[in-house]
Design a protein around this motif. Structure first.
Motif, PDB file in Angstrom:
ATOM      1  N   GLY A 167      -0.804  19.903   7.446  1.00  0.00           N
ATOM      2  CA  GLY A 167      -1.998  19.850   8.283  1.00  0.00           C
ATOM      3  C   GLY A 167      -1.726  19.150   9.611  1.00  0.00           C
ATOM      4  N   LEU A 168      -0.908  18.095   9.566  1.00  0.00           N
ATOM      5  CA  LEU A 168      -0.542  17.382  10.794  1.00  0.00           C
ATOM      6  C   LEU A 168       0.339  18.264  11.677  1.00  0.00           C
ATOM      7  CD1 LEU A 168       0.317  13.864   9.302  1.00  0.00           C
ATOM      8  CD2 LEU A 168      -1.815  14.585  10.398  1.00  0.00           C
ATOM      9  N   TRP A 169       1.231  19.024  11.028  1.00  0.00           N
ATOM     10  CA  TRP A 169       2.103  19.921  11.787  1.00  0.00           C
ATOM     11  C   TRP A 169       1.287  20.987  12.519  1.00  0.00           C
ATOM     12  CZ3 TRP A 169       2.476  25.208  10.802  1.00  0.00           C
ATOM     13  CH2 TRP A 169       3.397  25.887  11.595  1.00  0.00           C
ATOM     14  N   ALA A 170       0.278  21.542  11.860  1.00  0.00           N
ATOM     15  CA  ALA A 170      -0.547  22.590  12.463  1.00  0.00           C
ATOM     16  C   ALA A 170      -1.229  22.093  13.732  1.00  0.00           C
ATOM     17  CB  ALA A 170      -1.580  23.077  11.455  1.00  0.00           C
ATOM     18  N   LYS A 171      -1.583  20.829  13.763  1.00  0.00           N
ATOM     19  CA  LYS A 171      -2.240  20.236  14.938  1.00  0.00           C
ATOM     20  C   LYS A 171      -1.257  19.531  15.855  1.00  0.00           C
ATOM     21  CE  LYS A 171      -4.938  17.837  12.252  1.00  0.00           C
ATOM     22  NZ  LYS A 171      -5.975  16.894  11.764  1.00  0.00           N
ATOM     23  N   GLN A 172       0.021  19.474  15.447  1.00  0.00           N
ATOM     24  CA  GLN A 172       1.048  18.728  16.181  1.00  0.00           C
ATOM     25  C   GLN A 172       0.576  17.289  16.448  1.00  0.00           C
ATOM     26  OE1 GLN A 172       4.537  19.689  17.408  1.00  0.00           O
ATOM     27  NE2 GLN A 172       3.916  20.521  15.415  1.00  0.00           N
ATOM     28  N   ALA A 173      -0.006  16.720  15.410  1.00  0.00           N
ATOM     29  CA  ALA A 173      -0.588  15.382  15.520  1.00  0.00           C
ATOM     30  C   ALA A 173       0.460  14.282  15.639  1.00  0.00           C
ATOM     31  CB  ALA A 173      -1.486  15.106  14.313  1.00  0.00           C
ATOM     32  N   PHE A 189      10.344  11.351  -1.108  1.00  0.00           N
ATOM     33  CA  PHE A 189      10.192  11.478   0.343  1.00  0.00           C
ATOM     34  C   PHE A 189      10.000  12.939   0.739  1.00  0.00           C
ATOM     35  CE2 PHE A 189      11.297   7.164   1.790  1.00  0.00           C
ATOM     36  CZ  PHE A 189      10.552   7.120   2.961  1.00  0.00           C
ATOM     37  N   SER A 190      10.725  13.843   0.103  1.00  0.00           N
ATOM     38  CA  SER A 190      10.582  15.265   0.413  1.00  0.00           C
ATOM     39  C   SER A 190       9.167  15.744   0.127  1.00  0.00           C
ATOM     40  CB  SER A 190      11.593  16.085  -0.398  1.00  0.00           C
ATOM     41  OG  SER A 190      12.916  15.776  -0.020  1.00  0.00           O
ATOM     42  N   SER A 191       8.592  15.292  -0.984  1.00  0.00           N
ATOM     43  CA  SER A 191       7.216  15.657  -1.328  1.00  0.00           C
ATOM     44  C   SER A 191       6.228  15.121  -0.305  1.00  0.00           C
ATOM     45  CB  SER A 191       6.861  15.123  -2.722  1.00  0.00           C
ATOM     46  OG  SER A 191       7.666  15.723  -3.714  1.00  0.00           O
ATOM     47  N   PHE A 192       6.488  13.898   0.144  1.00  0.00           N
ATOM     48  CA  PHE A 192       5.613  13.297   1.156  1.00  0.00           C
ATOM     49  C   PHE A 192       5.697  14.090   2.462  1.00  0.00           C
ATOM     50  CE2 PHE A 192       5.054  10.218   4.686  1.00  0.00           C
ATOM     51  CZ  PHE A 192       3.720   9.900   4.457  1.00  0.00           C
ATOM     52  N   PHE A 193       6.913  14.440   2.876  1.00  0.00           N
ATOM     53  CA  PHE A 193       7.077  15.226   4.100  1.00  0.00           C
ATOM     54  C   PHE A 193       6.412  16.589   3.966  1.00  0.00           C
ATOM     55  CE2 PHE A 193      11.284  12.852   5.107  1.00  0.00           C
ATOM     56  CZ  PHE A 193      10.580  11.849   5.755  1.00  0.00           C
ATOM     57  N   ASP A 194       6.545  17.202   2.788  1.00  0.00           N
ATOM     58  CA  ASP A 194       5.968  18.527   2.565  1.00  0.00           C
ATOM     59  C   ASP A 194       4.438  18.515   2.641  1.00  0.00           C
ATOM     60  OD1 ASP A 194       8.461  19.594   2.258  1.00  0.00           O
ATOM     61  OD2 ASP A 194       8.393  19.692   0.067  1.00  0.00           O
ATOM     62  N   ALA A 195       3.846  17.357   2.436  1.00  0.00           N
ATOM     63  CA  ALA A 195       2.381  17.251   2.446  1.00  0.00           C
ATOM     64  C   ALA A 195       1.806  17.089   3.849  1.00  0.00           C
ATOM     65  CB  ALA A 195       1.950  16.069   1.576  1.00  0.00           C
ATOM     66  N   PRO A 232       0.807  -1.223   0.000  1.00  0.00           N
ATOM     67  CA  PRO A 232       0.000   0.000   0.000  1.00  0.00           C
ATOM     68  C   PRO A 232       0.839   1.271   0.000  1.00  0.00           C
ATOM     69  CG  PRO A 232      -0.027  -1.042   2.157  1.00  0.00           C
ATOM     70  CD  PRO A 232       0.626  -2.013   1.225  1.00  0.00           C
ATOM     71  N   VAL A 233       0.287   2.298  -0.630  1.00  0.00           N
ATOM     72  CA  VAL A 233       0.909   3.623  -0.643  1.00  0.00           C
ATOM     73  C   VAL A 233       0.354   4.400   0.545  1.00  0.00           C
ATOM     74  CG1 VAL A 233       1.158   5.790  -1.908  1.00  0.00           C
ATOM     75  CG2 VAL A 233       1.164   3.605  -3.141  1.00  0.00           C
ATOM     76  N   ILE A 234       1.226   4.877   1.392  1.00  0.00           N
ATOM     77  CA  ILE A 234       0.770   5.552   2.604  1.00  0.00           C
ATOM     78  C   ILE A 234       0.289   6.968   2.304  1.00  0.00           C
ATOM     79  CG2 ILE A 234       3.024   6.534   3.249  1.00  0.00           C
ATOM     80  CD1 ILE A 234       2.252   5.694   6.187  1.00  0.00           C
ATOM     81  N   THR A 235      -0.672   7.423   3.082  1.00  0.00           N
ATOM     82  CA  THR A 235      -1.152   8.797   3.014  1.00  0.00           C
ATOM     83  C   THR A 235      -0.761   9.495   4.308  1.00  0.00           C
ATOM     84  OG1 THR A 235      -3.297   8.258   4.028  1.00  0.00           O
ATOM     85  CG2 THR A 235      -3.138   8.075   1.623  1.00  0.00           C
ATOM     86  N   THR A 236      -0.678  10.807   4.270  1.00  0.00           N
ATOM     87  CA  THR A 236      -0.295  11.542   5.474  1.00  0.00           C
ATOM     88  C   THR A 236      -1.317  11.358   6.593  1.00  0.00           C
ATOM     89  OG1 THR A 236      -1.371  13.540   4.609  1.00  0.00           O
ATOM     90  CG2 THR A 236       0.984  13.268   4.169  1.00  0.00           C
ATOM     91  N   GLU A 237      -2.573  11.147   6.228  1.00  0.00           N
ATOM     92  CA  GLU A 237      -3.623  10.983   7.233  1.00  0.00           C
ATOM     93  C   GLU A 237      -3.439   9.714   8.076  1.00  0.00           C
ATOM     94  OE1 GLU A 237      -4.172  11.636   4.071  1.00  0.00           O
ATOM     95  OE2 GLU A 237      -4.958  13.690   4.147  1.00  0.00           O
ATOM     96  N   GLU A 238      -2.685   8.748   7.550  1.00  0.00           N
ATOM     97  CA  GLU A 238      -2.477   7.504   8.283  1.00  0.00           C
ATOM     98  C   GLU A 238      -1.360   7.586   9.321  1.00  0.00           C
ATOM     99  OE1 GLU A 238      -3.149   3.760   5.592  1.00  0.00           O
ATOM    100  OE2 GLU A 238      -2.349   5.351   4.314  1.00  0.00           O
ATOM    101  N   LEU A 239      -0.491   8.577   9.225  1.00  0.00           N
ATOM    102  CA  LEU A 239       0.659   8.671  10.109  1.00  0.00           C
ATOM    103  C   LEU A 239       0.296   8.717  11.601  1.00  0.00           C
ATOM    104  CD1 LEU A 239       3.010  11.100   8.128  1.00  0.00           C
ATOM    105  CD2 LEU A 239       3.331   8.646   8.518  1.00  0.00           C
ATOM    106  N   PRO A 240      -0.733   9.491  12.011  1.00  0.00           N
ATOM    107  CA  PRO A 240      -1.053   9.543  13.448  1.00  0.00           C
ATOM    108  C   PRO A 240      -1.489   8.199  14.035  1.00  0.00           C
ATOM    109  CG  PRO A 240      -2.036  11.400  12.284  1.00  0.00           C
ATOM    110  CD  PRO A 240      -1.544  10.452  11.244  1.00  0.00           C
TER     111      PRO A 240
END
Length: 266
Positions: free
Chosen positions: A101-107, A92-98, A64-72
């Motif tokens: 939204g998680l950074w704003a919530k410090q998720a 990887f840089s593009s993935f980190f840059d996406a 599976p391809v991971i999404t940023t929403e799955e990280l938390p």
């Protein structure tokens, strides 16, 4: 108690990092059988035409391809990152840059991460790939776990080997012809097991602290109710005492002083 959730996340153009990632998944599962370990790949940013011209290995559709929403959803991350000019590849840089939204919530604050890498040459970024990834961890509040020198193979000079105190790794050769050696794969296993043990300790400690904050949750019902009654009784007693103090001190209020002065003057 369920074990920690660990995501092994990789990008691989010529299968070197895929081999390392699969080894990491196996090692993490062996380190703690209760751990939930899952393999992911980051999204591809290159077109099919460019990948063909680069003679890239076929992409594994079963992973599976991971999404940023799955990280938390995970407690720890093993990032398996190939190198471009001494830093993480653009995928990887593009993935980190996406992850804004998680950074704003410090998720992701309080999560754990480690890095495994692959470079073309000995001096092609075995250390700097991880070093330049640390700002991502810092901004998200992710705790970085280095490899250190817990692997005795780190000190050997008998054969060429990838890896550094920053993290384990492999050397792919400039043309990608070299595959990970048995020693390198062994280092990946030691590294990942060490990382898993850190995440296990952290998550168990967090669960223990949570239980200590709610002591009645683990006590028999009768004991919990008794403690509750005692707490209520103590609160009532304290309120009664405060009330008496207020009544006792009422003669010293402005009204009381004024009334007393009138009596003296009459």
């Amino acid at each position: 108690m369920a074990g920690p959730k660990i995501a092994v996340i990789f990008y691989s153009l010529y299968s070197h990092c895929l081999t390392l990632a699969e080894k990491a998944v196996k090692a993490a599962s062996e380190a703690d059988p209760t751990a939930e370990v899952k393999l992911f790949q980051v999204p591809e940013t290159l077109s099919k035409e460019i990948l063909e011209k680069m003679h890239a290995a076929p992409r594994r559709d079963d992973i599976p391809v991971i999404t940023t929403e799955e990280l938390p959803n995970y407690d720890g991350y093993v990032f398996v990152i190939p190198t471009r000019y001494g830093r993480a590849v653009s995928q990887f840089s593009s993935f980190f840059d996406a992850t804004g939204g998680l950074w704003a919530k410090q998720a992701l604050a309080g999560k754990y991460a480690t890095v495994i890498t692959s470079t073309g040459t000995q001096n092609g970024g075995q250390e700097t790939t991880t070093l330049t990834t640390l700002p991502f961890f810092a901004h998200h509040g992710i705790a970085f776990v280095p490899f250190g020198y817990i692997d005795g193979n780190m000190m050997q000079l008998n054969e060429i080997k990838g890896g550094s105190p920053w993290g384990s790794g492999t050397l792919a050769a400039a043309d990608g012809s070299r595959q990970p050696s048995e020693m390198e794969l062994e280092s990946v296993a030691i590294h990942t097991k060490h990382f898993t043990s850190i995440v296990v300790q952290a998550t168990k400690g967090a669960h223990r602290l949570a239980k200590e904050k709610e002591p009645s949750a683990s006590l028999p019902k009768a004991v919990a109710e008794h403690q509750k009654d005692n707490t209520n009784a103590s609160t009532s007693s304290a309120e009664s005492t405060d009330s008496k103090k207020k009544k006792k001190g009422s003669r010293f209020s402005i009204h009381g002083i004024t009334k007393g002065m009138k009596k003296l003057l009459s």
